[in-house]
Design a protein around this motif. Structure first.
Motif, PDB file in Angstrom:
ATOM      1  N   SER A 124       0.824  -1.209   0.000  1.00 40.92           N
ATOM      2  CA  SER A 124       0.000   0.000   0.000  1.00 40.92           C
ATOM      3  C   SER A 124       0.858   1.260   0.000  1.00 40.92           C
ATOM      4  CB  SER A 124      -0.925  -0.010   1.217  1.00 40.92           C
ATOM      5  OG  SER A 124      -1.751   1.124   1.230  1.00 40.92           O
ATOM      6  N   GLY A 142      -2.514  -5.039  -0.790  1.00 39.51           N
ATOM      7  CA  GLY A 142      -2.086  -3.723  -0.317  1.00 39.51           C
ATOM      8  C   GLY A 142      -1.786  -2.778  -1.467  1.00 39.51           C
ATOM      9  N   ASP A 145      -5.036  -1.758  -3.014  1.00 38.31           N
ATOM     10  CA  ASP A 145      -5.754  -0.841  -2.133  1.00 38.31           C
ATOM     11  C   ASP A 145      -5.194   0.567  -2.230  1.00 38.31           C
ATOM     12  OD1 ASP A 145      -7.615  -0.079  -0.198  1.00 38.31           O
ATOM     13  OD2 ASP A 145      -6.230  -0.461   1.445  1.00 38.31           O
ATOM     14  N   GLY A 146      -3.887   0.676  -2.224  1.00 38.75           N
ATOM     15  CA  GLY A 146      -3.272   1.995  -2.313  1.00 38.75           C
ATOM     16  C   GLY A 146      -3.395   2.619  -3.684  1.00 38.75           C
ATOM     17  N   SER A 168      -3.180  -1.853   5.699  1.00 40.73           N
ATOM     18  CA  SER A 168      -3.115  -1.185   4.398  1.00 40.73           C
ATOM     19  C   SER A 168      -3.660   0.231   4.485  1.00 40.73           C
ATOM     20  CB  SER A 168      -3.907  -2.003   3.370  1.00 40.73           C
ATOM     21  OG  SER A 168      -3.910  -1.358   2.122  1.00 40.73           O
ATOM     22  N   ALA A 191      -1.470   3.710   3.947  1.00 39.32           N
ATOM     23  CA  ALA A 191      -1.871   4.676   2.924  1.00 39.32           C
ATOM     24  C   ALA A 191      -2.281   6.004   3.555  1.00 39.32           C
ATOM     25  CB  ALA A 191      -3.024   4.110   2.094  1.00 39.32           C
TER      26      ALA A 191
END
Length: 255
Positions: free
Chosen positions: A86, A147, A150-151, A187, A191
């Motif tokens: 992330s 991760g 997600d980021g 995560s 972020a």
């Protein structure tokens, strides 16, 4: 500044997002459009969403842990991978344009959604759980990939993580969901730190939204723990359908 009506709308939608996310992931499908409708820039949308999500997911994690509905060792290993993935993704995202981020969402989301729909029997019962070095390697890879996603993109992250834990580690959906909450939290925090440092979080919206997200996560995680896989699966499918629908709407609206 944003109006009371806009903040109230965001808070309600983020509550719903927290409820859905704590059960089957995909809360970003609801919360991100809600933040976007206020007219704030996409980087602020993502920063505020990470702030409220991180707060809500913390309470969801606590409830799953209290009910022992997760594999804490695997969850922590995956979470470490998620933090790395992330953090790397956010550094890339902050240098990209809004237009490019929207195009990436339209390309990537349908592929992931179709994979989840086609794998009908995943997570319905415990299989032979991976262990030893194999389990560690798989959990790290799951964490890194989820991760990074997600980021970089965001929506559907929890749903994807639940699917991966069930498909590659053979957990039932309840345990996979519990593991996912710890992964999501790490995560989100990773972020969020980057977004906070960059100054993209609008706190007078993010803080009340976070309180509502906490309430949604607390209620939803309680239902997930009690009902288990039979309840989680239909919610996952609903999230996937919404994911596909939103993606196609975004695609055709560009013409």
């Amino acid at each position: 500044m944003y109006s009371v009506g806009q903040i109230t709308f965001v808070c309600f939608m983020v509550f719903v997002a927290g409820f859905i996310d704590s059960i089957a992931g995909g809360g970003g499908l609801i919360s991100i459009p809600a933040y976007t409708l206020t007219g704030m820039p996409m980087h602020s949308v993502m920063g505020c969403n990470k702030f409220s999500s991180a707060c809500g997911t913390s309470f969801s994690v606590a409830r799953f842990m209290a009910n022992k509905a997760l594999d804490i060792k695997i969850a922590i290993i995956s979470a470490i991978g998620a933090m790395i993935g992330s953090g790397l993704a956010v550094k890339i995202v902050l240098g990209l344009s809004d237009e490019f981020l929207r195009i990436m969402m339209v390309i990537v989301l349908p592929i992931i959604a179709i994979a989840i729909i086609l794998k009908k029997d995943v997570g319905q019962a415990d299989g032979e759980i991976a262990d030893g070095i194999k389990a560690i390697c798989i959990s790290i890879l799951i964490g890194l990939s989820v991760g990074f996603y997600d980021g970089f993109i965001g929506p559907g992250t929890g749903t994807i993580a639940i699917f991966l834990f069930s498909a590659f580690m053979n957990y039932n959906l309840k345990t996979a969901s519990g593991n996912t909450k710890i992964l999501n939290l790490s995560s989100n925090v990773s972020a969020l730190i980057s977004f906070m440092i960059s100054g993209t979080v609008i706190y007078h919206i993010a803080i009340p939204a976070a309180i509502c997200n906490i309430a949604g996560n607390y209620i939803g995680s309680g239902i997930a723990v009690k009902k288990g896989s039979k309840f989680i699966r239909p919610v996952m499918i609903t999230v996937v359908v919404l994911l596909l629908g939103k993606t196609f709407i975004d695609f055709f609206s560009t013409f």
